[in-house]
Write an enzyme that holds these catalytic residues in place. Structure first.
Site, short mmCIF file in Angstrom:
data_model
loop_
_atom_site.label_atom_id
_atom_site.label_comp_id
_atom_site.label_asym_id
_atom_site.label_seq_id
_atom_site.Cartn_x
_atom_site.Cartn_y
_atom_site.Cartn_z
N ASP A 201 0.94 -1.17 -0.01
CA ASP A 201 -0.07 0.21 -0.03
C ASP A 201 0.97 1.27 -0.14
O ASP A 201 2.12 1.05 0.06
CB ASP A 201 -1.02 0.09 1.21
CG ASP A 201 -2.16 0.61 0.74
OD1 ASP A 201 -2.25 1.64 0.38
OD2 ASP A 201 -3.22 -0.13 0.92
N HIS B 182 -2.86 3.10 -4.93
CA HIS B 182 -2.12 2.44 -3.52
C HIS B 182 -0.75 2.20 -3.67
O HIS B 182 -0.51 1.10 -3.25
CB HIS B 182 -3.14 1.46 -2.87
CG HIS B 182 -4.37 1.75 -2.32
ND1 HIS B 182 -4.55 2.51 -1.25
CD2 HIS B 182 -5.48 2.08 -2.77
CE1 HIS B 182 -5.54 2.89 -0.72
NE2 HIS B 182 -6.34 2.69 -1.86
N GLU C 293 -9.64 2.40 -5.28
CA GLU C 293 -9.42 4.01 -4.92
C GLU C 293 -8.34 4.54 -5.88
O GLU C 293 -7.33 5.41 -5.53
CB GLU C 293 -9.08 4.20 -3.54
CG GLU C 293 -10.31 3.66 -2.67
CD GLU C 293 -9.93 3.96 -1.31
OE1 GLU C 293 -10.66 4.46 -0.24
OE2 GLU C 293 -9.04 3.43 -0.74
C1 ACM Z 1 -11.16 -0.33 0.22
O1 ACM Z 1 -11.46 -0.03 1.27
N1 ACM Z 1 -10.19 0.90 -0.14
C2 ACM Z 1 -10.97 -1.19 -0.49
#
Ligand code: ACM
Length: 718
Positions: free
Chosen positions: A226, A296, A359
């Site tokens: 991440d 991420h 995201e």
């Molecule tokens: C997430 O909560 N971004 C998968």
């Protein structure tokens, strides 16, 4: 009715003082089995199991032998009852150690000398399915039958629960006579563990794997990369961990490293990852690795800026939230990701490989001429299409290697090959749509299955995201979304709880968030839909909690009865007892200091540091005391950053202001706030005479993005 000392009517057993001393199960208490088996028939008699009793498996059955040994070790450790495992050889000699090099002939009846038998009959696979079993306790002893090893293992787990209905300890167990026929409702019963935001040791993960197995969970989705850290050794790209596994120790992380000057680091070597996979497999758990693509990705880009969009090297992030860093769309970058997947596939035998996909803010792609040129050259209309192009390439690569892609539900953006499996965190319409498009889905719905949400509104609850997700909320979740046909329902592989660890710097905190909510997930993912009944679950829970005690699990006691207490005094409030002035992004965060021991927890809207005390009793009150803490700002709010309320600081210094009735009302008191190196400070200020009860507004001036101030307590005095 049997009357030997081995097999007793329940009434007789509980009239027998010597035996009662060794057993805590009340005669008429519900069998505390979680998850509830598909079918349970109970008789009014019990089987008496004693220390030294044997467990038998068929000669030569290595898998059954290992499972029986796992069970025996578990019973010895958690219950203090020692059983020994034997294998029938020629019907006479019994070995306590099975030598896999020797061909042991199957003959003789297992169980002839041992009261417990674990029987694996592959011929019965059709009857029991891959994970089902039958457990019989009667005058003949205890017998677990299954058609596949996982079923035998789960039968052992159920027997373990029967042996320690209330965590009983000692040499004798009264095992209720039952016939249990059981198999799971869903084949994906998952836990996602975020090892990027905070890192768990190999020993901690193995401990967690054992506890998952005792809930009959079978998938560990391991979130390994991440923005805040890359946590897996990749041999071809050593900087991923040399650089990407460390971040500056900001805020509470300094408590973990020993000080703000020492970075927060951690990664798993390939040998360690293999060991975790092996450990999990022995407990019938698949480890599904998750590598985030295309967003991420900040830690990876900190290591290899050439794979990013801007060409600049960011730091590994110390912030929480949604970050802008994406991989670029060059062939070399795709090749890099395929190289990473090659090493991942060599380490993780799981059919499913997770590529994240969530995201991915498209700002960097939109702003980059190179990315735009590639997009147009590929004939792709927009950035969602580009994300789809990325995911499709990963899908094709994984498919070509016999694996299946799974990713968060944003992978649907711009189109997704039907073979891909969707991890649905948005649920609702998005889940129904994915199912209707023919995708398999796993329900990982936020907030109900996100364990970073608080589980009670008690003030002593550890930090977490507000909105309480109680045990009952988790229990009430049905993995099959409303509006899905029976055919659609067959695409629901199961359900998954998700442990995001921003708020969980330690394994103790992980446990608090996981338990007992894992028990609720276990039941919704395993037990038949028709048997779902909160009051039945609640009646079986004390037995489960007693087992947690005997295993040393630090579960949340608050989850069961965690409503907020009434304020201790009419003249004082803590931040949980105040209202925030707005509800834009309310968090419940802990102060960074003290480094040791408990730290204060603040309920604060980070978009507007302002609190309301509704109807404060001002009669006769001439002083107000407020304790506040200051914290580093470490939030990525993407486009919302411009909406953070910044109130002009008088004389250029942050201050606390107390206003009457509304935040625009009369200024009653004000005090300057001084940076004190993240230690709390207490403000005392005089108040003018005001009669009656009034709302008080407490607000902080200055820019919270420089220093985030939060109110801890406020009190009034004459
Ligand atoms: C997430 O909560 N971004 C998968």
């Amino acid at each position: 009715m049997h009357t030997s000392l081995r097999h007793l009517s329940r009434a007789l057993a509980f009239a027998f003082p010597l035996l009662v001393a060794g057993a805590a199960q009340a005669d008429d208490a519900p069998l505390s089995l979680i998850p509830l088996p598909a079918e349970v028939q109970r008789q009014a008699s019990v089987f008496v199991l004693n220390a030294g009793d044997g467990i038998d498996v068929r000669a030569g059955d290595r898998q059954a032998f290992d499972i029986a040994n796992y069970f025996a070790a578990l019973v010895a450790k958690s219950r203090g009852l020692k059983l020994h495992v034997t294998a029938a050889v020629n019907g006479r000699t019994r070995l306590t150690k099975m030598d896999s090099d020797k061909q042991l002939r199957v003959s003789g009846a297992p169980g002839a000398d041992a009261p417990i038998v674990f029987l694996l009959s592959k011929a019965e696979a059709g009857r029991f399915g891959p994970e089902g079993y039958r457990l019989t306790v009667d005058g003949g002893g205890i017998r677990i039958e299954a058609g596949a090893p996982a079923g035998l293992f789960y039968g052992g787990v159920t027997l373990w629960q029967l042996l320690m209905p209330y965590g009983g300890h000692g040499a004798t167990a009264l095992v209720p006579d039952v016939v249990i026929e059981d198999r799971p409702r869903f084949r994906w019963r998952g836990l996602m563990l975020d090892s990027a935001r905070h890192f768990q040791s190999v020993a901690e993960i193995e401990q967690l794997i054992d506890w998952m197995a005792l809930h009959k969970l079978n998938v560990l989705q391991w979130h390994l990369t991440d923005d805040q850290g890359w946590r897996l050794e990749i041999r071809k790209y050593p900087k991923l961990t040399a650089i990407g596994a460390c971040r500056r120790a900001l805020g509470p992380d300094a408590a973990l490293t020993g000080g703000p000057g020492k970075p927060y680091c951690g990664f798993y070597t390939q040998a360690e990852a293999r060991e975790i996979v092996r450990y999990a497999a022995a407990r019938y758990i698949d480890v599904v690795p998750e590598i985030e693509i295309p967003g991420h990705a900040q830690a990876a880009i900190a290591a290899y800026p050439q794979f990013g969009v801007t060409g600049k090297r960011p730091a590994v992030s110390t912030d929480w939230g949604v970050h802008p860093y994406l991989y670029n769309v060059d062939d070399k970058t795709v090749r890099f990701l395929e190289d990473v997947l090659d090493e991942i596939m060599a380490l993780f035998p799981s059919t499913y490989i997770d590529v994240g996909g969530d995201e991915a803010l498209k700002d960097q792609w939109k702003a980059s001429p190179a990315v735009q040129a590639r997009m147009h050259a590929l004939g792709i209309a927009d950035e969602d299409g580009l994300q789809s192009w990325y995911i499709k390439q990963m899908e094709a690569y994984l498919s070509a290697h016999g694996r299946k892609l799974v990713g968060w539900d944003e992978i649907l953006q711009g189109g997704l090959p039907p073979e891909a499996t969707v991890m649905s965190w948005h649920g609702g319409d998005a889940a129904v749509q994915a199912i209707q498009q023919g995708h398999d889905v796993v329900m990982a719905y936020s907030p109900t299955l996100y364990l970073d949400y608080l589980q009670s509104s008690a003030h002593d609850e550890p930090p977490g995201r507000p909105t309480v997700v109680s045990l009952k909320d988790v229990y009430g979740f049905d993995p099959v979304p409303a509006g899905v046909t029976a055919t659609g329902a067959s695409h629901v592989l199961g359900a998954q709880i998700n442990l995001w660890t921003e708020y969980m710097p330690t394994f103790t905190r992980d446990q608090h968030s996981l338990f007992p909510r894992m028990a609720a997930l276990a039941e919704i993912a395993w037990s038949p839909a028709a048997s779902r009944d909160w009051s039945s679950f609640a009646a079986r829970l004390p037995g489960q909690l007693a087992r947690y005690d005997s295993l040393g699990i630090r579960y949340a006691k608050s989850s069961y009865d965690g409503s907020a207490a009434a304020p201790a005094s009419p003249d004082a409030r803590n931040s949980d007892e105040l209202n925030t002035c707005s509800e834009k992004l309310v968090l419940r965060i802990e102060g960074p200091r003290p480094l040791e021991g408990p730290r204060p927890v603040y309920r604060v809207d980070i978009m507007d540091t302002c609190w309301l005390w509704k109807q404060a009793p001002l009669d006769g009150m001439r002083h107000i005391s407020v304790t506040l803490g200051d914290m580093p700002w470490n939030y990525q709010l993407a486009h919302d950053i411009s909406s953070v309320v910044v109130r002009t600081a008088a004389q250029g210094q942050d201050a606390l202001e107390v206003h009457l009735d509304t935040c625009e009302g009369t200024l009653l008191a004000t005090a300057a706030l001084k940076d004190r190196g993240w230690l709390q400070q207490k403000i005392d200020a005089p108040l003018p005479a005001v009669t009656g009860n009034h709302d008080l507004c407490l607000l902080v001036t200055g820019d919270p993005k420089r220093l985030l101030w939060a109110v801890d307590t406020v009190s009034l005095s004459p």
